[in-house]
Design a protein around this motif. Sequence first.
Motif, mmCIF file in Angstrom:
data_model
loop_
_atom_site.group_PDB
_atom_site.id
_atom_site.type_symbol
_atom_site.label_atom_id
_atom_site.label_comp_id
_atom_site.label_asym_id
_atom_site.label_seq_id
_atom_site.Cartn_x
_atom_site.Cartn_y
_atom_site.Cartn_z
ATOM 1 N N VAL A 1 7.150 9.162 -7.137
ATOM 2 C CA VAL A 1 7.032 7.778 -6.654
ATOM 3 C C VAL A 1 8.067 6.900 -7.359
ATOM 4 C CG1 VAL A 1 5.538 5.734 -6.562
ATOM 5 C CG2 VAL A 1 4.588 7.969 -6.025
ATOM 6 N N ALA A 2 8.190 7.082 -8.681
ATOM 7 C CA ALA A 2 9.159 6.287 -9.444
ATOM 8 C C ALA A 2 10.588 6.572 -8.979
ATOM 9 C CB ALA A 2 9.021 6.592 -10.933
ATOM 10 N N MET B 1 10.146 13.886 4.996
ATOM 11 C CA MET B 1 10.179 12.843 6.033
ATOM 12 C C MET B 1 10.106 11.457 5.399
ATOM 13 S SD MET B 1 7.679 14.396 8.955
ATOM 14 C CE MET B 1 8.026 15.931 9.797
ATOM 15 N N MET B 2 9.304 11.345 4.333
ATOM 16 C CA MET B 2 9.187 10.060 3.635
ATOM 17 C C MET B 2 10.535 9.672 3.007
ATOM 18 S SD MET B 2 6.064 9.065 4.029
ATOM 19 C CE MET B 2 5.951 9.834 5.630
ATOM 20 N N TRP B 3 11.216 10.665 2.421
ATOM 21 C CA TRP B 3 12.522 10.396 1.805
ATOM 22 C C TRP B 3 13.537 9.952 2.862
ATOM 23 C CZ3 TRP B 3 13.717 9.897 -3.219
ATOM 24 C CH2 TRP B 3 12.820 10.418 -4.162
ATOM 25 N N ALA C 1 7.940 3.962 12.306
ATOM 26 C CA ALA C 1 7.438 5.047 13.157
ATOM 27 C C ALA C 1 7.501 6.370 12.396
ATOM 28 C CB ALA C 1 8.272 5.119 14.438
ATOM 29 N N TRP C 2 8.571 6.549 11.622
ATOM 30 C CA TRP C 2 8.735 7.775 10.843
ATOM 31 C C TRP C 2 7.668 7.872 9.753
ATOM 32 C CZ3 TRP C 2 14.490 9.416 9.739
ATOM 33 C CH2 TRP C 2 14.548 10.807 9.606
ATOM 34 N N TYR C 3 7.390 6.759 9.084
ATOM 35 C CA TYR C 3 6.292 6.740 8.103
ATOM 36 C C TYR C 3 4.958 7.058 8.781
ATOM 37 C CZ TYR C 3 9.078 4.492 4.360
ATOM 38 O OH TYR C 3 9.992 4.202 3.389
ATOM 39 N N GLY C 4 4.770 6.508 9.983
ATOM 40 C CA GLY C 4 3.493 6.675 10.693
ATOM 41 C C GLY C 4 3.225 8.109 11.105
ATOM 42 N N SER D 1 0.797 -1.233 0.000
ATOM 43 C CA SER D 1 0.000 0.000 0.000
ATOM 44 C C SER D 1 0.826 1.278 0.000
ATOM 45 C CB SER D 1 -0.902 0.026 1.252
ATOM 46 O OG SER D 1 -0.107 -0.034 2.430
ATOM 47 N N PHE D 2 2.149 1.162 0.145
ATOM 48 C CA PHE D 2 2.938 2.358 0.429
ATOM 49 C C PHE D 2 2.984 3.344 -0.735
ATOM 50 C CE2 PHE D 2 7.061 4.606 1.085
ATOM 51 C CZ PHE D 2 6.634 5.332 2.185
ATOM 52 N N PHE D 3 3.125 2.848 -1.971
ATOM 53 C CA PHE D 3 3.258 3.768 -3.101
ATOM 54 C C PHE D 3 1.927 4.472 -3.381
ATOM 55 C CE2 PHE D 3 6.525 0.422 -4.047
ATOM 56 C CZ PHE D 3 7.556 1.156 -3.476
ATOM 57 N N LEU D 4 0.837 3.751 -3.129
ATOM 58 C CA LEU D 4 -0.492 4.356 -3.224
ATOM 59 C C LEU D 4 -0.620 5.465 -2.182
ATOM 60 C CD1 LEU D 4 -3.206 3.883 -4.690
ATOM 61 C CD2 LEU D 4 -3.861 2.376 -2.841
ATOM 62 N N TYR D 5 -0.146 5.180 -0.962
ATOM 63 C CA TYR D 5 -0.177 6.125 0.159
ATOM 64 C C TYR D 5 0.632 7.379 -0.166
ATOM 65 C CZ TYR D 5 0.596 7.800 4.970
ATOM 66 O OH TYR D 5 0.668 8.551 6.110
ATOM 67 N N LEU D 6 1.835 7.177 -0.739
ATOM 68 C CA LEU D 6 2.696 8.314 -1.099
ATOM 69 C C LEU D 6 2.002 9.231 -2.101
ATOM 70 C CD1 LEU D 6 6.313 6.892 -1.655
ATOM 71 C CD2 LEU D 6 5.522 8.341 0.212
ATOM 72 N N GLN D 7 1.379 8.589 -3.117
ATOM 73 C CA GLN D 7 0.813 9.374 -4.210
ATOM 74 C C GLN D 7 -0.455 10.101 -3.771
ATOM 75 O OE1 GLN D 7 0.798 7.253 -7.905
ATOM 76 N NE2 GLN D 7 -0.578 8.693 -8.880
ATOM 77 N N GLN D 8 -1.320 9.390 -3.056
ATOM 78 C CA GLN D 8 -2.645 9.953 -2.785
ATOM 79 C C GLN D 8 -2.722 10.751 -1.480
ATOM 80 O OE1 GLN D 8 -4.735 9.843 -5.089
ATOM 81 N NE2 GLN D 8 -4.091 8.169 -6.398
ATOM 82 N N ILE D 9 -2.021 10.301 -0.435
ATOM 83 C CA ILE D 9 -2.117 10.993 0.856
ATOM 84 C C ILE D 9 -1.003 12.025 1.012
ATOM 85 C CG2 ILE D 9 -2.179 10.682 3.378
ATOM 86 C CD1 ILE D 9 -4.565 9.407 1.974
ATOM 87 N N MET D 10 0.208 11.678 0.569
ATOM 88 C CA MET D 10 1.351 12.584 0.719
ATOM 89 C C MET D 10 1.526 13.528 -0.470
ATOM 90 S SD MET D 10 2.908 12.345 3.545
ATOM 91 C CE MET D 10 2.367 11.407 4.960
ATOM 92 N N GLY D 11 0.747 13.305 -1.525
ATOM 93 C CA GLY D 11 0.791 14.211 -2.671
ATOM 94 C C GLY D 11 2.000 14.058 -3.572
ATOM 95 N N PHE D 12 2.622 12.878 -3.563
ATOM 96 C CA PHE D 12 3.741 12.630 -4.482
ATOM 97 C C PHE D 12 3.206 12.506 -5.906
ATOM 98 C CE2 PHE D 12 6.284 12.256 -0.932
ATOM 99 C CZ PHE D 12 7.511 11.629 -1.121
#
Length: 465
Positions: free
Chosen positions: A262-263, A316-318, A306-309, A246-257
Motif C-alpha cells: 500500500v505504501a 489490475m490495481m497497479w 471502471a478498472w478498479y470496479g 476508502s481505497f487504501f483500506l480496500y487494497l489492504q483488506q479486499i485485494m490482499g495488499f
Amino acid sequence: EENHYQGWRNGFGSPSVYHAVIVIFLEFFAWGLLTAPTLGALHETFPKHTFLMNGLIQGVKGLLSFLSAPLIGALSDVWGRKSFLLLTVFFTCAPIPLLKISPWWYFAIISVSGVFAVTFSVIFAYVADITQEHERSMAYGMVSATFAASLVTSPAIGAYLSQVYGDSLVVVLASAIAMLDICFILVAVPESLPEKMRPASWGAPISWEQADPFASLRKVGQDSTVLLICITVFLSYLPEAGQYSSFFLYLQQIMGFSPESVAAFIAVLGLLSIVAQTVVLSLLMRSIGNKNTILLGLGFQILQLAWYGFGSEPWMMWAAGAVAAMSSITFPAVSALISRTADPDQQGVGQGMVTGIRGLCNGLGPALYGFIFYIFHVELDQVPEKEPDIHAIIPGPPFLFGACSVLLALLVALFIPEHPHMGTRAGSWKKHTSPHGHPHSPHPPGEAKEPLLQDTNVLLSFIEI
C-alpha cells in the motif's frame, strides 16, 4: 503586553513561502506515517462495518471542514494568520496520540476535528499575503508539491517502522513531529498579515456573508458557463473524494495488499501524479487546448474507476493506478479555465466556487462510498455466501458507481464553451458580487472583505493521492 504580543508575532526573519512549506510538510508527514497503523486500527475497532464507519468518520470531518473554512478564513483576515495556523495544526494533529490510547476516541476526535482541519485555507491566505499576483501560482504549486512529497515518503516509512518496531513507535514519532510543527509555528513563523490591514480591536465584527459556506454555491447558477464547470467538478470529484477515503483500506483488506505494498502504491501514484500535473499537463494545454485537456482527464478517470470496479487481481490495481495519475490533470485544467473565464478582480470568487464544491464533495463522497459498500455487503471479514455472483463480477461496486458519475460529468463538460466571452461573463458576475479588488487594497469601513482563502488557483488534485 503589547511588546510580548509583538514578540510572539515576529518569528524568524520576514514571512516567506518557506515558512508555509515547512508547516505543511511536517503536518502531513506526521499523518502519512500513520497510514498503515490507522488502517489496522480501523478494522479492529469496527470489525463489522469497517467501510461504512470509515465513510461516516471521513464524511463528518469533510462536511465540518466545508462549513468552517470560510469562517476561519474570515477570522484570519481580521486577527492575523499565525494564531489560526497554530489553531488548525494543533486540532488537526490532536487525535494522533489517541491511536494507541483509545482507537474509538481517536476516530471520534478525527471526525470532530474537521471544524479546524483547514490548514490549507490559512496557508494559502498566508502565501497570498506575501506574494505578488504573478508569482502566486508558482508559490501555490510549491506548497502543493510539498504536500505531495510528504505523502509520497511518509506512508512507506510508517509501514516499515510499524513492521519492524511496532505501531507504538510510529504513533510516538508522529506525535513528536506534530509537536515540532506546533513549536515551529510558535517560535519561528512570522505574522504575514500587515498591521495596517487588521482592525484596531480583536472584537472586530465579522459579517455572516463572509462566514457563509453556501455563499459561493449560491453564486453558481448566475452564469451558464460557470454552472456547467461546477456541475462537472461536482460529478467528477464526488467519486474521487469517496475513493480517496476508502481505497487504501480496500487494497489492504479486499485485494490482499500488504502495508508495504500500500505504501509503495501511494509513492508510485504520487510520483506519477506530480509528473502528470507538471510535464504532461503543460504539453496537453499547449497542444490540444484547455477544454480538451479536461475531457481527456475525465476520460482517464472513467477508465480508472471502471478498472478498479471490475479489477480482481493486484496487477489490475497497479495498472489502474497509472491511469489514475493521468486523470489528476482534470482539476488544474478546470482551475485554468475558471481563471480565464473570470475578470482579474473576480478570480477569488471563481476559484472559491470550485473550492466550495470540492469541500462539499469531501464530506459527501466518503459517506456515499461507505454506504454503497454496506449495501453490497462488502465487509472485511469475508464476502457473505448469499451473494457470491455480484462480487465475482464487480469486486468494488462504489468504483463502478463513480465511473457512471464521471461519465455524466464528461457529457456536461462537452457543453462548456472553449473560449468563454470574458467581458460579458465578468459583467454578469459583478452584478451579483461585491467588488473585491486586490487582496491588499484598503477596505472602506463596513465593507465585507473576501477571505483570502478563496484565492486558490492551485493544484489541489494532490489531495487524491
